[in-house]
Design a protein around this motif. Structure first.
Motif, PDB file in Angstrom:
ATOM      1  N   LEU A   1      68.851  30.391  95.678  1.00 22.18           N
ATOM      2  CA  LEU A   1      70.254  30.038  95.468  1.00 22.18           C
ATOM      3  C   LEU A   1      70.392  28.851  94.525  1.00 22.18           C
ATOM      4  O   LEU A   1      71.246  28.851  93.638  1.00 22.18           O
ATOM      5  N   VAL A   2      69.535  27.862  94.677  1.00 24.56           N
ATOM      6  CA  VAL A   2      69.583  26.695  93.788  1.00 24.56           C
ATOM      7  C   VAL A   2      69.299  27.117  92.348  1.00 24.56           C
ATOM      8  O   VAL A   2      70.000  26.703  91.414  1.00 24.56           O
TER       9      VAL A   2
ATOM     10  N   HIS B   1      65.165  31.577 100.297  1.00 20.20           N
ATOM     11  CA  HIS B   1      66.567  31.837  99.991  1.00 20.20           C
ATOM     12  C   HIS B   1      67.256  30.603  99.410  1.00 20.20           C
ATOM     13  O   HIS B   1      68.063  30.717  98.490  1.00 20.20           O
ATOM     14  N   ARG B   2      66.940  29.456  99.940  1.00 15.76           N
ATOM     15  CA  ARG B   2      67.549  28.223  99.420  1.00 15.76           C
ATOM     16  C   ARG B   2      67.124  27.954  97.976  1.00 15.76           C
ATOM     17  O   ARG B   2      67.953  27.605  97.138  1.00 15.76           O
ATOM     18  N   VAL B   3      65.837  28.110  97.703  1.00 16.58           N
ATOM     19  CA  VAL B   3      65.335  27.887  96.340  1.00 16.58           C
ATOM     20  C   VAL B   3      65.970  28.898  95.380  1.00 16.58           C
ATOM     21  O   VAL B   3      66.394  28.544  94.280  1.00 16.58           O
TER      22      VAL B   3
ATOM     23  N   THR C   1      74.188  39.426  99.951  1.00 13.91           N
ATOM     24  CA  THR C   1      73.265  39.048  98.882  1.00 13.91           C
ATOM     25  C   THR C   1      73.287  40.065  97.752  1.00 13.91           C
ATOM     26  O   THR C   1      73.380  39.700  96.573  1.00 13.91           O
TER      27      THR C   1
ATOM     28  N   ALA D   1      75.719  32.323  98.824  1.00  9.55           N
ATOM     29  CA  ALA D   1      75.703  31.175  99.735  1.00  9.55           C
ATOM     30  C   ALA D   1      76.146  31.604 101.130  1.00  9.55           C
ATOM     31  O   ALA D   1      75.579  31.170 102.139  1.00  9.55           O
TER      32      ALA D   1
ATOM     33  N   ILE E   1      73.353  33.149 103.132  1.00 11.18           N
ATOM     34  CA  ILE E   1      72.449  32.185 103.770  1.00 11.18           C
ATOM     35  C   ILE E   1      73.069  31.707 105.079  1.00 11.18           C
ATOM     36  O   ILE E   1      72.373  31.539 106.078  1.00 11.18           O
TER      37      ILE E   1
ATOM     38  N   PRO F   1      63.573  30.724 105.256  1.00 12.46           N
ATOM     39  CA  PRO F   1      64.820  30.131 104.738  1.00 12.46           C
ATOM     40  C   PRO F   1      64.640  29.410 103.403  1.00 12.46           C
ATOM     41  O   PRO F   1      65.540  29.428 102.568  1.00 12.46           O
ATOM     42  N   ASP F   2      63.486  28.798 103.184  1.00 15.79           N
ATOM     43  CA  ASP F   2      63.267  28.073 101.931  1.00 15.79           C
ATOM     44  C   ASP F   2      63.290  28.990 100.719  1.00 15.79           C
ATOM     45  O   ASP F   2      63.741  28.592  99.640  1.00 15.79           O
TER      46      ASP F   2
ATOM     47  N   CYS G   1      66.116  38.832  93.009  1.00 19.25           N
ATOM     48  CA  CYS G   1      66.728  38.513  94.300  1.00 19.25           C
ATOM     49  C   CYS G   1      67.081  39.802  95.049  1.00 19.25           C
ATOM     50  O   CYS G   1      66.812  39.937  96.246  1.00 19.25           O
TER      51      CYS G   1
ATOM     52  N   GLU H   1      73.651  39.733 105.873  1.00 21.28           N
ATOM     53  CA  GLU H   1      72.997  38.928 104.838  1.00 21.28           C
ATOM     54  C   GLU H   1      72.594  39.797 103.656  1.00 21.28           C
ATOM     55  O   GLU H   1      72.818  39.434 102.496  1.00 21.28           O
TER      56      GLU H   1
END
Length: 121
Positions: free
Chosen positions: A52-53, A48-50, A102, A87, A90, A45-46, A21, A98
């Motif tokens: 984070l998940v 970063h979302r993935v 991060t 989070a 994001i 954005p996806d 990351c 950011e």
């Protein structure tokens, strides 16, 4: 014994994911900011979302089990602060804020996993 090996692997995976990351963040700033390349992929954005998940899943499982195993809550708290910063990164959108959030977040998550591994031994 098998559960311990799985927990240790999850902590190691958390450290690797944190490093990836941070690398993604630094390379994103370099390639997009300095070279003007790869913005559609590196800043998607996806991604970063993935990330984070994945960090949440690995962190909650391994750091949560760590508290049960060794009774120390500090790694979980450190990891939770790191995940909250990630989070927040994001939420602020792309840019210096950011990147800073991060990198600090993933450093804390990695530290939490390292402490969790050390407490387990």
């Amino acid at each position: 014994m098998a559960i311990t090996a799985i927990r240790n692997r999850l902590d190691r995976a958390g450290i690797v994911l944190s490093g990836l990351c941070a690398l993604h963040c630094v390379l994103g700033v370099f390639f997009v900011g300095f070279l003007g390349l790869g913005g559609e992929v590196l800043l998607a954005p996806d991604v970063h979302r993935v990330g984070l998940v994945l960090a949440l899943v690995v962190g909650v499982i391994s750091l949560g089990f760590g508290v049960v195993r060794h009774g120390r809550i500090a790694p979980l708290v450190i990891g939770a602060v790191g995940l909250a910063l990630m989070a927040g990164a994001i939420a602020v959108g792309h840019g210096l804020a950011e990147s800073v959030l991060t990198i600090i977040g993933v450093a804390l998550v990695a530290l939490a996993h390292i402490r969790n591994l050390h407490r387990a031994h």
